[in-house]
Motif scaffolding. Structure first.
Motif, PDB file in Angstrom:
ATOM      1  N   GLY A   1      -6.326   2.250   1.687  1.00 17.90           N
ATOM      2  CA  GLY A   1      -5.752   3.525   2.026  1.00 17.90           C
ATOM      3  C   GLY A   1      -6.426   4.129   3.201  1.00 17.90           C
ATOM      4  O   GLY A   1      -6.732   3.560   4.276  1.00 17.90           O
ATOM      5  N   HIS A   2      -6.497   5.649   3.063  1.00 16.52           N
ATOM      6  CA  HIS A   2      -7.032   6.249   4.251  1.00 16.52           C
ATOM      7  C   HIS A   2      -8.624   6.150   4.230  1.00 16.52           C
ATOM      8  O   HIS A   2      -9.320   6.069   3.075  1.00 16.52           O
ATOM      9  CB  HIS A   2      -6.720   7.836   4.042  1.00 16.52           C
ATOM     10  CG  HIS A   2      -5.230   7.976   4.279  1.00 16.52           C
ATOM     11  ND1 HIS A   2      -4.624   8.967   3.360  1.00 16.52           N
ATOM     12  CD2 HIS A   2      -4.102   7.509   5.212  1.00 16.52           C
ATOM     13  CE1 HIS A   2      -3.250   8.818   3.646  1.00 16.52           C
ATOM     14  NE2 HIS A   2      -3.062   8.237   4.717  1.00 16.52           N
ATOM     15  N   ASN A   3      -9.181   5.978   5.434  1.00 16.46           N
ATOM     16  CA  ASN A   3     -10.566   6.098   5.321  1.00 16.46           C
ATOM     17  C   ASN A   3     -11.155   7.514   5.394  1.00 16.46           C
ATOM     18  O   ASN A   3     -10.052   8.454   5.510  1.00 16.46           O
ATOM     19  CB  ASN A   3     -11.137   5.179   6.626  1.00 16.46           C
ATOM     20  CG  ASN A   3     -10.815   6.025   7.876  1.00 16.46           C
ATOM     21  OD1 ASN A   3     -11.418   7.279   7.958  1.00 16.46           O
ATOM     22  ND2 ASN A   3     -10.388   5.559   8.835  1.00 16.46           N
TER      23      ASN A   3
ATOM     24  N   ARG B   1      -2.459   9.604  -3.677  1.00 15.68           N
ATOM     25  CA  ARG B   1      -2.896  10.923  -4.440  1.00 15.68           C
ATOM     26  C   ARG B   1      -4.038  11.454  -3.830  1.00 15.68           C
ATOM     27  O   ARG B   1      -5.013  11.156  -2.961  1.00 15.68           O
ATOM     28  CB  ARG B   1      -2.870  10.642  -5.732  1.00 15.68           C
ATOM     29  CG  ARG B   1      -4.248   9.570  -5.859  1.00 15.68           C
ATOM     30  CD  ARG B   1      -4.315   9.261  -7.432  1.00 15.68           C
ATOM     31  NE  ARG B   1      -5.456   8.169  -7.401  1.00 15.68           N
ATOM     32  CZ  ARG B   1      -6.289   7.877  -8.525  1.00 15.68           C
ATOM     33  NH1 ARG B   1      -6.008   8.673  -9.472  1.00 15.68           N
ATOM     34  NH2 ARG B   1      -7.124   6.959  -8.313  1.00 15.68           N
ATOM     35  N   PHE B   2      -4.487  12.666  -4.071  1.00 16.78           N
ATOM     36  CA  PHE B   2      -5.582  13.387  -3.768  1.00 16.78           C
ATOM     37  C   PHE B   2      -6.737  12.601  -4.379  1.00 16.78           C
ATOM     38  O   PHE B   2      -7.799  12.404  -3.766  1.00 16.78           O
ATOM     39  CB  PHE B   2      -5.706  15.053  -4.268  1.00 16.78           C
ATOM     40  CG  PHE B   2      -4.656  15.832  -3.322  1.00 16.78           C
ATOM     41  CD1 PHE B   2      -4.835  15.826  -1.986  1.00 16.78           C
ATOM     42  CD2 PHE B   2      -3.789  16.419  -3.736  1.00 16.78           C
ATOM     43  CE1 PHE B   2      -3.962  16.479  -1.168  1.00 16.78           C
ATOM     44  CE2 PHE B   2      -2.852  17.058  -2.953  1.00 16.78           C
ATOM     45  CZ  PHE B   2      -3.011  17.176  -1.806  1.00 16.78           C
ATOM     46  N   GLY B   3      -6.839  12.403  -5.562  1.00 14.07           N
ATOM     47  CA  GLY B   3      -7.757  11.501  -6.133  1.00 14.07           C
ATOM     48  C   GLY B   3      -9.156  11.734  -5.738  1.00 14.07           C
ATOM     49  O   GLY B   3      -9.668  12.681  -6.340  1.00 14.07           O
ATOM     50  N   GLY B   4      -9.761  10.847  -5.068  1.00 17.97           N
ATOM     51  CA  GLY B   4     -11.239  11.036  -4.827  1.00 17.97           C
ATOM     52  C   GLY B   4     -11.564  11.905  -3.761  1.00 17.97           C
ATOM     53  O   GLY B   4     -12.814  12.183  -3.127  1.00 17.97           O
TER      54      GLY B   4
ATOM     55  N   LEU C   1      -0.260  14.614  -6.279  1.00 18.92           N
ATOM     56  CA  LEU C   1      -0.753  15.294  -7.676  1.00 18.92           C
ATOM     57  C   LEU C   1      -0.307  14.472  -8.835  1.00 18.92           C
ATOM     58  O   LEU C   1      -1.011  14.454  -9.682  1.00 18.92           O
ATOM     59  CB  LEU C   1      -0.339  16.888  -7.664  1.00 18.92           C
ATOM     60  CG  LEU C   1      -0.897  17.790  -6.652  1.00 18.92           C
ATOM     61  CD1 LEU C   1      -0.087  19.135  -6.813  1.00 18.92           C
ATOM     62  CD2 LEU C   1      -2.372  17.984  -7.098  1.00 18.92           C
ATOM     63  N   PHE C   2       1.190  14.172  -8.881  1.00 16.76           N
ATOM     64  CA  PHE C   2       1.516  13.481 -10.131  1.00 16.76           C
ATOM     65  C   PHE C   2       2.150  12.321 -10.140  1.00 16.76           C
ATOM     66  O   PHE C   2       2.628  11.653 -10.869  1.00 16.76           O
ATOM     67  CB  PHE C   2       2.682  14.580 -10.730  1.00 16.76           C
ATOM     68  CG  PHE C   2       2.160  15.959 -10.948  1.00 16.76           C
ATOM     69  CD1 PHE C   2       1.133  16.300 -11.745  1.00 16.76           C
ATOM     70  CD2 PHE C   2       2.891  16.955  -9.953  1.00 16.76           C
ATOM     71  CE1 PHE C   2       0.749  17.559 -11.833  1.00 16.76           C
ATOM     72  CE2 PHE C   2       2.224  18.330 -10.243  1.00 16.76           C
ATOM     73  CZ  PHE C   2       1.420  18.752 -11.020  1.00 16.76           C
ATOM     74  N   GLY C   3       2.140  11.729  -8.931  1.00  9.26           N
ATOM     75  CA  GLY C   3       2.913  10.329  -8.312  1.00  9.26           C
ATOM     76  C   GLY C   3       1.981   9.168  -9.074  1.00  9.26           C
ATOM     77  O   GLY C   3       2.719   8.039  -9.197  1.00  9.26           O
ATOM     78  N   GLY C   4       0.777   9.506  -9.036  1.00  2.00           N
ATOM     79  CA  GLY C   4       0.149   8.328  -9.846  1.00  2.00           C
ATOM     80  C   GLY C   4      -0.058   7.103  -8.842  1.00  2.00           C
ATOM     81  O   GLY C   4      -0.242   5.885  -9.147  1.00  2.00           O
ATOM     82  N   ASP C   5       0.100   7.527  -7.638  1.00  2.00           N
ATOM     83  CA  ASP C   5       0.125   6.328  -6.472  1.00  2.00           C
ATOM     84  C   ASP C   5      -1.245   6.505  -5.954  1.00  2.00           C
ATOM     85  O   ASP C   5      -1.843   7.372  -5.431  1.00  2.00           O
ATOM     86  CB  ASP C   5       0.975   6.750  -5.410  1.00  2.00           C
ATOM     87  CG  ASP C   5       1.121   5.851  -4.082  1.00  2.00           C
ATOM     88  OD1 ASP C   5       0.119   4.964  -4.077  1.00  2.00           O
ATOM     89  OD2 ASP C   5       2.128   5.887  -3.696  1.00  2.00           O
TER      90      ASP C   5
ATOM     91  N   ILE D   1       0.665  -1.084   0.018  1.00  3.67           N
ATOM     92  CA  ILE D   1       0.036   0.088  -0.092  1.00  3.67           C
ATOM     93  C   ILE D   1       1.011   1.130   0.046  1.00  3.67           C
ATOM     94  O   ILE D   1       0.758   2.167  -0.871  1.00  3.67           O
ATOM     95  CB  ILE D   1      -0.924   0.167   1.310  1.00  3.67           C
ATOM     96  CG1 ILE D   1      -1.648  -1.168   1.431  1.00  3.67           C
ATOM     97  CG2 ILE D   1      -1.560   1.222   1.400  1.00  3.67           C
ATOM     98  CD1 ILE D   1      -2.667  -1.580   0.072  1.00  3.67           C
ATOM     99  N   TRP D   2       1.809   1.433   0.917  1.00  3.61           N
ATOM    100  CA  TRP D   2       2.435   2.635   1.234  1.00  3.61           C
ATOM    101  C   TRP D   2       3.957   2.441   0.183  1.00  3.61           C
ATOM    102  O   TRP D   2       4.751   1.737   0.781  1.00  3.61           O
ATOM    103  CB  TRP D   2       2.795   3.216   2.510  1.00  3.61           C
ATOM    104  CG  TRP D   2       1.457   3.009   3.515  1.00  3.61           C
ATOM    105  CD1 TRP D   2       1.276   2.271   4.469  1.00  3.61           C
ATOM    106  CD2 TRP D   2       0.452   3.662   3.133  1.00  3.61           C
ATOM    107  NE1 TRP D   2      -0.108   2.547   5.165  1.00  3.61           N
ATOM    108  CE2 TRP D   2      -0.402   3.477   4.345  1.00  3.61           C
ATOM    109  CE3 TRP D   2      -0.022   4.775   2.279  1.00  3.61           C
ATOM    110  CZ2 TRP D   2      -1.723   3.970   4.321  1.00  3.61           C
ATOM    111  CZ3 TRP D   2      -1.408   5.233   2.287  1.00  3.61           C
ATOM    112  CH2 TRP D   2      -2.216   4.765   3.469  1.00  3.61           C
ATOM    113  N   ARG D   3       3.918   3.137  -0.782  1.00  7.69           N
ATOM    114  CA  ARG D   3       5.314   2.926  -1.352  1.00  7.69           C
ATOM    115  C   ARG D   3       6.226   3.787  -0.810  1.00  7.69           C
ATOM    116  O   ARG D   3       6.046   4.606  -0.070  1.00  7.69           O
ATOM    117  CB  ARG D   3       4.993   3.220  -2.879  1.00  7.69           C
ATOM    118  CG  ARG D   3       3.944   2.505  -3.736  1.00  7.69           C
ATOM    119  CD  ARG D   3       3.621   2.862  -4.945  1.00  7.69           C
ATOM    120  NE  ARG D   3       4.761   3.276  -6.066  1.00  7.69           N
ATOM    121  CZ  ARG D   3       4.487   3.797  -7.061  1.00  7.69           C
ATOM    122  NH1 ARG D   3       3.309   4.270  -7.676  1.00  7.69           N
ATOM    123  NH2 ARG D   3       5.527   3.777  -8.100  1.00  7.69           N
ATOM    124  N   LEU D   4       7.460   3.598  -1.335  1.00 10.41           N
ATOM    125  CA  LEU D   4       8.698   4.074  -0.686  1.00 10.41           C
ATOM    126  C   LEU D   4       8.627   5.656  -0.283  1.00 10.41           C
ATOM    127  O   LEU D   4       8.921   6.216   0.637  1.00 10.41           O
ATOM    128  CB  LEU D   4       9.723   3.765  -1.470  1.00 10.41           C
ATOM    129  CG  LEU D   4      11.257   3.828  -0.767  1.00 10.41           C
ATOM    130  CD1 LEU D   4      11.191   3.154   0.717  1.00 10.41           C
ATOM    131  CD2 LEU D   4      12.223   3.613  -1.515  1.00 10.41           C
TER     132      LEU D   4
END
Lengths: 363, 227
Positions: free
Chosen positions: B126-128, B91-94, B83-87, B12-15
């Motif tokens: 991820g985060h709830n 990411r902020f995403g939803g 913003l740009f990591g595509g993770d 889940i949590w990338r480096l």
């Protein structure tokens, strides 16, 4: 033909030596931060430019600005300035009084339309139609608006006129507001301080006379030359701050040795003024040099910032008696208590769920 | 709950996220403690000797200011990643709290669970949504306020300098230098409040859901659950 009165005329008539005059011009140029090449320009302005009429109004104030002004350090500076400008109207200093005196103000406003300077000491109470400050039967607020109408520029003397000072400290019973809240359409220079340093006051006037415009101002409309840096950054006790050598109370070893007054509530780190460089009373001293912490008298709202002898004692926009640390500790305490309660809730819920869903599971 | 199956471990949590997290944790601790100390220094330098021999406060100030720059760089890095990591999980995403819909069912369910109004424990890899809003308030907004007021305070040293041009407007905005100090100091307390809440929530989730959320910030792996 009306004779144009220049400084040179008054100067000669008073028998002041030219040498002293030039010394004064150099002093002013230094304190304004001007290049030496500009000294002749100051001299020229003083000798040739007509004296600027100044109407000096007094609103809600204590006259400390005037007291400071007439004590300008250079032996002849105050005398010079008072002659250089034509101080035609000043309730405190003029000999005339009554209706005749008010006539002078009206006459200057007519004769020198757009050419006189309006200097304001104190501020104007707006509550109840301004009845809390009446001058010659007129509210000071309306007098201020009337006089500012044709002024070339407005000088706000002192913290009252610049930011409000004690008159508009909470709860501000008379609704006092600084000058820039009333006069919007004129160039205004704020010269805060309670009072401002005399040399700062004469410096601002000299700049106006020499260049015919206000000096360069910062974001709070204060002359950059005098209010550019904090007391703390030019304080001669700064090395003691950096070393962590502090006065702990007013009769300890640190006091005798002149250590940093930071822990005694010194407002030097949040105060913009020239006290630590120009100093007071002919460059004799300033509060910190005399062993007293700066109270931040030239800062907006300094009366509402808590006790003078405690550092960051209050957060003015939160509540009284609300140090940031106090508020923070309460918040942390509340969070910890909330989490503890929640943990108990979680334990109860978990125990309940476990026994509900697995009644037969091994113990 | 007790009758869940631990299905498999998921990365889940990338480096970059983990590096940001720990650098941030260390720097915020340093910044908070040094800031608190030089706002009200407890100790005085030894009696006697020259002021030039000691540099206690100057050093603390130096540590605070240099940590602040690192904190800022780390924050910018995380913003870039968001913003740009595509993770997917970083990411902020939803995350759209300005939209009414965002506060709908998932948020309400999670809130109800935290308030013991339901026995359900929603699971998120991820985060709830409640955690997301906490991070938004304390970490994102808190950091932005600290960065802006912090640079404005630092710019006071050098009037007319680079930072003063960029951040000098903050002082007239908040009224005075004193107010600026107060805001910086008051906002700093968001971080210990967050710290307590964060640690509690992590430990609680680990005990209640057993998703190994605590160690996931080191290993990156969380356990997927199935009811």
């Amino acid at each position: 033909m009306k004779k144009i009165e220049t400084f040179a005329g008054v100067f000669k008539a008073r028998g002041v030596e030219r040498r002293d005059f030039l010394k004064f011009c150099s002093l002013i140029s230094v304190s304004l931060g001007l290049a030496p090449a500009l000294v002749p320009r100051i001299v020229h302005a003083m000798e040739h430019k007509p004296r600027i009429p100044v109407l000096w109004l007094h609103g809600l104030e204590c006259t400390c600005c005037t007291e400071s002004f007439i004590r300008s350090s250079h032996p002849i500076a105050a005398d010079m300035i008072l002659n250089m400008i034509s101080l035609d109207y000043d309730d405190t200093l003029n000999a005339a009084a009554g209706h005749q005196f008010e006539e002078i103000r009206k006459q200057i406003m007519e004769e020198y339309k757009g050419k006189y300077i309006l200097a304001v000491e104190g501020n104007a109470p707006l509550k109840d139609n301004g009845v809390y400050c009446m001058v010659g039967g007129q509210s000071f607020t309306s007098m201020l608006k009337e006089t500012a109408e044709n002024a070339m520029a407005v000088i706000s003397w002192g913290s009252c006129a610049s930011f409000g000072c004690v008159q508009n400290a909470k709860p501000n019973p008379t609704g006092a507001v600084p000058i820039h809240k009333i006069i919007k359409n004129k160039p205004i220079v704020n010269v805060p301080g309670c009072p401002p340093i005399a040399e700062v006051m004469t410096g601002v006037i000299t700049h106006l006379l020499t260049f015919g415009k206000l000096p360069e101002l910062d974001r709070l409309n204060r002359p950059k030359a005098f209010y550019g840096t904090r007391i703390h950054d030019k304080c001669y006790r700064r090395p003691f701050f950096d070393a962590g050598m502090f006065v702990e109370n007013f009769d300890d070893e640190g006091t005798r040795k002149g250590w940093c007054l930071y822990k005694m509530g010194c407002k030097g780190p949040t105060t913009y003024n020239s006290c630590s460089t120009i100093m007071w009373n002919e460059g004799t001293s300033f509060p910190i040099k005399s062993g007293h912490p700066c109270i931040g008298c030239s800062e907006p709202g300094f009366w509402d910032n808590g006790p003078f002898y405690t550092r960051l004692a209050e957060v003015p926009f939160v509540a009284s008696d609300s140090g940031a640390d106090k508020v923070g500790m309460y918040a942390v305490g509340a969070a910890a208590a909330g989490m503890a309660v929640h943990a108990v809730g979680t334990a109860i819920k978990k125990a309940k769920n476990d026994s509900d869903s697995n009644p037969t599971q091994e113990g | 709950m007790a009758n869940v199956n631990l299905v498999k471990e998921r990365y889940i949590w990338r480096l970059p996220v983990r590096i940001y997290h720990w650098i941030n944790a260390i720097l915020v601790s340093i910044l908070f403690l040094t800031g608190l100390y030089f706002a009200s220094p407890l100790f005085s330098a030894p009696q006697g000797g020259e002021a030039t021999w000691y540099h206690g406060m100057a050093w603390l100030r130096y540590i605070h200011l240099s940590s602040a720059y690192l904190f800022f760089a780390n924050f910018i890095f995380r913003m870039y990643w968001a913003l740009f990591g595509g993770d997917k999980y970083a990411r902020f995403g939803g995350f759209k709290p300005w939209k009414f819909k965002w506060w709908g069912k998932p948020f309400k369910e999670q809130m109800a669970s935290y308030l013991f109004l339901t026995s359900k424990e929603p699971h998120y890899m991820g985060h709830n949504p409640v955690a997301a809003i906490m991070y938004f308030i304390f970490v994102l907004c808190g950091s932005i306020i600290m960065i802006i007021t912090g640079f404005a305070l630092y710019s006071e040293n050098n009037p007319g300098g680079f930072l003063a041009v960029l951040f000098g407007w903050v002082i007239p905005l908040v009224g005075s230098s004193y107010n600026l100090h107060s805001i910086h100091h008051l906002t700093a307390w968001l971080f210990p409040v967050f710290f307590i809440t964060h640690i509690y929530a992590v430990v609680r989730h680990d005990i209640v859901d057993r998703t190994s959320v605590t160690s996931s910030m080191i290993t990156g792996y969380k356990v997927e659950l199935e009811e």
